[in-house]
Design an enzyme around this catalytic site. Structure first.
Site, PDB file in Angstrom:
ATOM      1  N   LYS A   1       0.846  -1.423   0.043  1.00  0.00           N
ATOM      2  CA  LYS A   1       0.334   0.346   0.136  1.00  0.00           C
ATOM      3  C   LYS A   1       0.683   1.692  -0.007  1.00  0.00           C
ATOM      4  O   LYS A   1       1.683   1.444   0.808  1.00  0.00           O
ATOM      5  CB  LYS A   1      -1.127  -0.104   1.191  1.00  0.00           C
ATOM      6  CG  LYS A   1      -1.661   0.953   0.986  1.00  0.00           C
ATOM      7  CD  LYS A   1      -3.110   1.160   2.456  1.00  0.00           C
ATOM      8  CE  LYS A   1      -2.481   1.765   3.625  1.00  0.00           C
ATOM      9  NZ  LYS A   1      -1.835   2.903   3.883  1.00  0.00           N
TER      10      LYS A   1
ATOM     11  N   ASP B   1      -3.115   4.285  -1.968  1.00  0.00           N
ATOM     12  CA  ASP B   1      -4.257   4.707  -1.288  1.00  0.00           C
ATOM     13  C   ASP B   1      -3.963   5.998  -0.655  1.00  0.00           C
ATOM     14  O   ASP B   1      -3.250   6.918   0.034  1.00  0.00           O
ATOM     15  CB  ASP B   1      -3.415   3.803   0.056  1.00  0.00           C
ATOM     16  CG  ASP B   1      -4.734   4.626   1.540  1.00  0.00           C
ATOM     17  OD1 ASP B   1      -6.221   4.543   1.278  1.00  0.00           O
ATOM     18  OD2 ASP B   1      -4.472   3.957   2.623  1.00  0.00           O
TER      19      ASP B   1
ATOM     20  N   LYS C   1      -6.981   7.954  -1.224  1.00  0.00           N
ATOM     21  CA  LYS C   1      -7.902   8.511  -0.528  1.00  0.00           C
ATOM     22  C   LYS C   1      -8.969   9.875  -1.262  1.00  0.00           C
ATOM     23  O   LYS C   1      -9.126  10.843  -0.535  1.00  0.00           O
ATOM     24  CB  LYS C   1      -8.468   8.903   0.886  1.00  0.00           C
ATOM     25  CG  LYS C   1      -8.182   7.715   1.853  1.00  0.00           C
ATOM     26  CD  LYS C   1      -8.069   7.882   3.375  1.00  0.00           C
ATOM     27  CE  LYS C   1      -7.505   6.358   4.063  1.00  0.00           C
ATOM     28  NZ  LYS C   1      -6.358   6.410   3.909  1.00  0.00           N
TER      29      LYS C   1
ATOM     30  N   ASP D   1     -13.740  14.308  -3.431  1.00  0.00           N
ATOM     31  CA  ASP D   1     -13.516  16.136  -4.427  1.00  0.00           C
ATOM     32  C   ASP D   1     -14.706  15.554  -5.256  1.00  0.00           C
ATOM     33  O   ASP D   1     -15.449  14.637  -5.521  1.00  0.00           O
ATOM     34  CB  ASP D   1     -12.607  16.657  -5.243  1.00  0.00           C
ATOM     35  CG  ASP D   1     -12.407  17.474  -5.588  1.00  0.00           C
ATOM     36  OD1 ASP D   1     -13.067  18.594  -5.732  1.00  0.00           O
ATOM     37  OD2 ASP D   1     -11.089  18.424  -5.702  1.00  0.00           O
TER      38      ASP D   1
ATOM     39  N   THR E   1     -10.568   3.395  10.181  1.00  0.00           N
ATOM     40  CA  THR E   1     -10.873   3.145  11.627  1.00  0.00           C
ATOM     41  C   THR E   1     -10.214   3.374  12.425  1.00  0.00           C
ATOM     42  O   THR E   1     -10.251   2.806  13.883  1.00  0.00           O
ATOM     43  CB  THR E   1      -9.598   2.033  11.603  1.00  0.00           C
ATOM     44  OG1 THR E   1      -8.371   1.989  10.222  1.00  0.00           O
ATOM     45  CG2 THR E   1     -10.386   0.292  10.128  1.00  0.00           C
TER      46      THR E   1
ATOM     47  N   ARG F   1       2.294  -0.881  11.293  1.00  0.00           N
ATOM     48  CA  ARG F   1       3.215  -1.007  12.628  1.00  0.00           C
ATOM     49  C   ARG F   1       3.258  -2.510  12.325  1.00  0.00           C
ATOM     50  O   ARG F   1       4.456  -2.325  13.243  1.00  0.00           O
ATOM     51  CB  ARG F   1       2.950   0.175  13.089  1.00  0.00           C
ATOM     52  CG  ARG F   1       3.291   1.654  12.969  1.00  0.00           C
ATOM     53  CD  ARG F   1       2.227   3.095  13.390  1.00  0.00           C
ATOM     54  NE  ARG F   1       1.462   2.765  13.132  1.00  0.00           N
ATOM     55  CZ  ARG F   1       0.201   3.323  13.308  1.00  0.00           C
ATOM     56  NH1 ARG F   1       0.436   3.980  14.466  1.00  0.00           N
ATOM     57  NH2 ARG F   1      -1.516   3.356  12.879  1.00  0.00           N
TER      58      ARG F   1
HETATM   59  O1  C5P Z   1       0.175   1.196  11.378  1.00  0.00           O
HETATM   60  P1  C5P Z   1      -1.179   0.518  10.550  1.00  0.00           P
HETATM   61  O2  C5P Z   1      -0.960  -1.365  10.638  1.00  0.00           O
HETATM   62  O3  C5P Z   1      -1.752   1.004  12.010  1.00  0.00           O
HETATM   63  O4  C5P Z   1      -1.700   0.558   9.334  1.00  0.00           O
HETATM   64  C1  C5P Z   1      -3.141   0.967   8.639  1.00  0.00           C
HETATM   65  C2  C5P Z   1      -2.645   1.875   7.626  1.00  0.00           C
HETATM   66  O5  C5P Z   1      -3.808   1.366   6.970  1.00  0.00           O
HETATM   67  C3  C5P Z   1      -2.360   3.038   7.502  1.00  0.00           C
HETATM   68  O6  C5P Z   1      -1.809   3.444   5.582  1.00  0.00           O
HETATM   69  C4  C5P Z   1      -3.112   3.852   7.214  1.00  0.00           C
HETATM   70  O7  C5P Z   1      -3.328   5.111   6.719  1.00  0.00           O
HETATM   71  C5  C5P Z   1      -4.726   2.848   6.770  1.00  0.00           C
HETATM   72  N1  C5P Z   1      -5.695   2.895   6.924  1.00  0.00           N
HETATM   73  C6  C5P Z   1      -6.737   2.909   8.305  1.00  0.00           C
HETATM   74  N2  C5P Z   1      -7.794   3.257   8.414  1.00  0.00           N
HETATM   75  C7  C5P Z   1      -8.809   3.533   7.125  1.00  0.00           C
HETATM   76  C8  C5P Z   1      -8.162   3.296   5.780  1.00  0.00           C
HETATM   77  C9  C5P Z   1      -6.893   3.125   5.678  1.00  0.00           C
HETATM   78  O8  C5P Z   1      -6.265   2.411   8.657  1.00  0.00           O
HETATM   79  N3  C5P Z   1     -10.241   3.585   7.184  1.00  0.00           N
END
Ligand code: C5P
Length: 237
Positions: free
Chosen positions: A33, A60, A62, A65, A123, A214
């Site tokens: 991603k 990603d 997002k 517009d 999330t 992470r």
């Molecule tokens: O580090 P972590 O596992 O929390 O990363 C989650 C990834 O998913 C991040 O890049 C974040 O931008 C993305 N994301 C998210 N929630 C969403 C859409 C994308 O955490 N609804």
């Protein structure tokens, strides 16, 4: 061996860091991603490099517009990076039905068309924050509404919390993509996420793809962390 259901979030600031993580993960990860952090830091070079390595890309960015601007923005990304049906692109569902429908229709006209998915509700947002934004309904109710709206608009799937995967699967059918961030293996740091689940729970509840950042990137040994997660994902099979 890799498993396309695992998408690793390349949330880093430089091309070198991104390349070193991808090389370290090697054959165990085939889908990455590219989000705002790395895209705004290094530009399209990261997408071009991933494609040259035969990796799948979830771009990603997002988009959100007015319908024409969003659709034209997506078309530019598809053409510039030669994205194909293996890749994912996304918009925010709260850009509305017309925006999603226009975007989906315009992408249909292209020779190669990546999957278009919609972010339902981030999330990181919990019920209190959702209320603070002026919503009277629950997050769950609104996620389902937005998922159904995305499907009717012609999108291929949604991004949602693993906690909502089951109910989305029930209301949107078998072929709908459900991409879930907010994945935390048992015992790992929650960070700024809120509506989380373990990899096995997410798959069990109907997620088609897990976005994990992470817990892999910050692990002492990212490759071992990724392989453990893959094992956990497959424990349901
Ligand atoms: O580090 P972590 O596992 O929390 O990363 C989650 C990834 O998913 C991040 O890049 C974040 O931008 C993305 N994301 C998210 N929630 C969403 C859409 C994308 O955490 N609804």
């Amino acid at each position: 061996m890799s498993d396309d259901r695992l998408i690793v979030a390349l949330d880093v600031h430089s091309l070198e860091e991104a390349q070193s993580l991808v090389k370290n993960l090697g054959d165990s990860v085939s889908f990455y991603k590219v989000g705002m952090e790395v895209f705004y830091s290094v530009g399209g070079k990261i997408v071009e490099w991933l494609k040259s390595q035969n990796k799948r890309v979830f771009l990603d960015l997002k988009l959100c517009d007015i319908p024409n601007t969003t659709a034209q923005g997506l078309i530019s990304l598809v053409k510039q990076f030669k994205l194909d049906e293996k890749d994912f692109l996304n918009v925010h569902a709260n850009g509305g039905f017309k925006m999603m429908q226009t975007a989906a229709q315009k992408l249909q006209d292209l020779e190669s068309k990546p999957k278009l998915i919609a972010v339902t509700i981030l999330t990181s947002i919990d019920q209190n924050e959702w209320k603070e934004l002026g919503h009277a309904s629950t997050i769950k109710e609104d996620v389902i509404r937005l998922a159904k709206l995305s499907k009717t608009a012609g999108l291929d799937g949604v991004v949602a919390s693993p906690r909502e995967a089951e109910i989305i699967r029930d209301s949107c059918g078998r072929d709908f993509l459900i991409v879930t961030p907010g994945i935390r293996p048992a015992g790992s740091d929650v960070n700024d996420q809120s509506r989380i689940a373990t990899p096995a729970e997410a798959i069990k509840h109907g997620a088609t793809h897990l976005v994990i950042g992470r817990p892999i990137r910050a692990a002492e040994n990212p490759r071992i962390a990724a392989e453990k997660i893959l094992e956990e994902m497959n424990s349901n099979d």
